[in-house]
Write an enzyme that holds these catalytic residues in place. Sequence first.
Site, PDB file in Angstrom:
ATOM      1  N   GLN A 117       3.070   9.913   1.854  1.00  0.00           N
ATOM      2  CA  GLN A 117       4.325   9.125   1.854  1.00  0.00           C
ATOM      3  C   GLN A 117       5.407   9.594   0.896  1.00  0.00           C
ATOM      4  OE1 GLN A 117       2.008   5.263   2.606  1.00  0.00           O
ATOM      5  NE2 GLN A 117       4.111   4.827   3.658  1.00  0.00           N
TER       6      GLN A 117
ATOM      7  N   GLY B 175       0.579  -1.229   0.277  1.00  0.00           N
ATOM      8  CA  GLY B 175       0.149   0.096  -0.130  1.00  0.00           C
ATOM      9  C   GLY B 175       1.119   1.143  -0.092  1.00  0.00           C
TER      10      GLY B 175
ATOM     11  N   LEU C 165       6.408   1.700   4.997  1.00  0.00           N
ATOM     12  CA  LEU C 165       7.386   2.227   4.199  1.00  0.00           C
ATOM     13  C   LEU C 165       8.222   3.490   4.639  1.00  0.00           C
ATOM     14  CD1 LEU C 165       5.905   1.455   0.641  1.00  0.00           C
ATOM     15  CD2 LEU C 165       7.588  -0.048   1.903  1.00  0.00           C
TER      16      LEU C 165
HETATM   17  O1  K1U Z   1       1.542   2.406   4.129  1.00  0.00           O
HETATM   18  C1  K1U Z   1       2.666   1.699   3.902  1.00  0.00           C
HETATM   19  O2  K1U Z   1       3.709   2.319   4.354  1.00  0.00           O
HETATM   20  C2  K1U Z   1       2.834   0.436   3.328  1.00  0.00           C
HETATM   21  C3  K1U Z   1       2.839  -0.565   3.971  1.00  0.00           C
HETATM   22  C4  K1U Z   1       1.366  -1.247   4.215  1.00  0.00           C
HETATM   23  C5  K1U Z   1       0.928  -2.225   5.267  1.00  0.00           C
HETATM   24  C6  K1U Z   1       1.971  -3.424   5.572  1.00  0.00           C
HETATM   25  C7  K1U Z   1       1.559  -4.129   6.637  1.00  0.00           C
HETATM   26  C8  K1U Z   1       0.330  -3.816   7.134  1.00  0.00           C
HETATM   27  C9  K1U Z   1      -0.341  -3.111   7.179  1.00  0.00           C
HETATM   28  C10 K1U Z   1      -0.047  -1.891   5.992  1.00  0.00           C
HETATM   29  C11 K1U Z   1       3.584  -1.629   3.589  1.00  0.00           C
HETATM   30  O3  K1U Z   1       3.412  -2.465   2.682  1.00  0.00           O
HETATM   31  S1  K1U Z   1       5.067  -2.112   4.586  1.00  0.00           S
HETATM   32  C12 K1U Z   1       5.808  -3.377   3.666  1.00  0.00           C
HETATM   33  C13 K1U Z   1       5.292  -4.598   4.260  1.00  0.00           C
HETATM   34  O4  K1U Z   1       5.761  -4.594   5.416  1.00  0.00           O
HETATM   35  C14 K1U Z   1       4.781  -5.629   3.519  1.00  0.00           C
HETATM   36  C15 K1U Z   1       4.552  -5.625   2.169  1.00  0.00           C
HETATM   37  C16 K1U Z   1       4.124  -6.781   1.575  1.00  0.00           C
HETATM   38  C17 K1U Z   1       3.338  -7.650   2.168  1.00  0.00           C
HETATM   39  C18 K1U Z   1       3.398  -7.535   3.466  1.00  0.00           C
HETATM   40  C19 K1U Z   1       3.914  -6.584   4.271  1.00  0.00           C
HETATM   41 ZN    ZN Z   2       2.684   3.155   6.076  1.00  0.00          ZN
END
Ligand code: K1U
Ligand code: ZN
Length: 175
Positions: free
Chosen positions: A51, A46, A95
Amino acid sequence: MAVLPLVVAPDPRLKKKALPVERVDDTIRKLMDDMVETMYAENGMGLAAPQVGISSRVIVMDIARKDEQPKIFKMANPEIVWESPEVKSYEEGCLSVPEHYAEVERPASIKLRFIDYENEIREIDADGVLAVCVQHEIDHLNGVLFIDHLSSLKRSIISRKLLKAKKAMAEPANS
Ligand code: K1U
Ligand code: ZN
């Protein structure tokens, strides 16, 4: 399409409430497309406009696993119009909060209203990872990070580490 630079905490742009989108026009569609490109480049599921330093209520998501077909969501002005009393805990990352993860409790199911890529108002039901991710991204639009859901002790430990990492990045080597 372009990969946009990410804003990393601590940064005042991540603490501000983002401005509503008036209509999804070509400018907003380009922002959505660039955000999807950025999300994939950073291996996220996401991304919210603050961001990438833009104060607009725009989010993108792709919650498909690597072995599944992409399922991309592009939303403007997303709002939760119903949430379940039942809550679920999920280990979240962000992120903009690199290398930190924590369990966060949120409503397990939600009903969501948003404006889509064609400027149409839509409503969908979400549960599972989609519900977690949408709520995380809407938090970004309201200047809230997942660490704001933690105890003040856990939040201050992570915040101190983030500040230290940012200072180390800003310092020239060998100084
Ligand atoms: O908004 C963001 O910073 C993106 C975030 C979204 C998110 C991850 C996990 C739980 C809730 C919301 C990320 O994608 S961080 C990357 C990450 O941890 C991840 C990426 C792909 C699959 C699982 C985790
Ligand atoms: Zn986030």
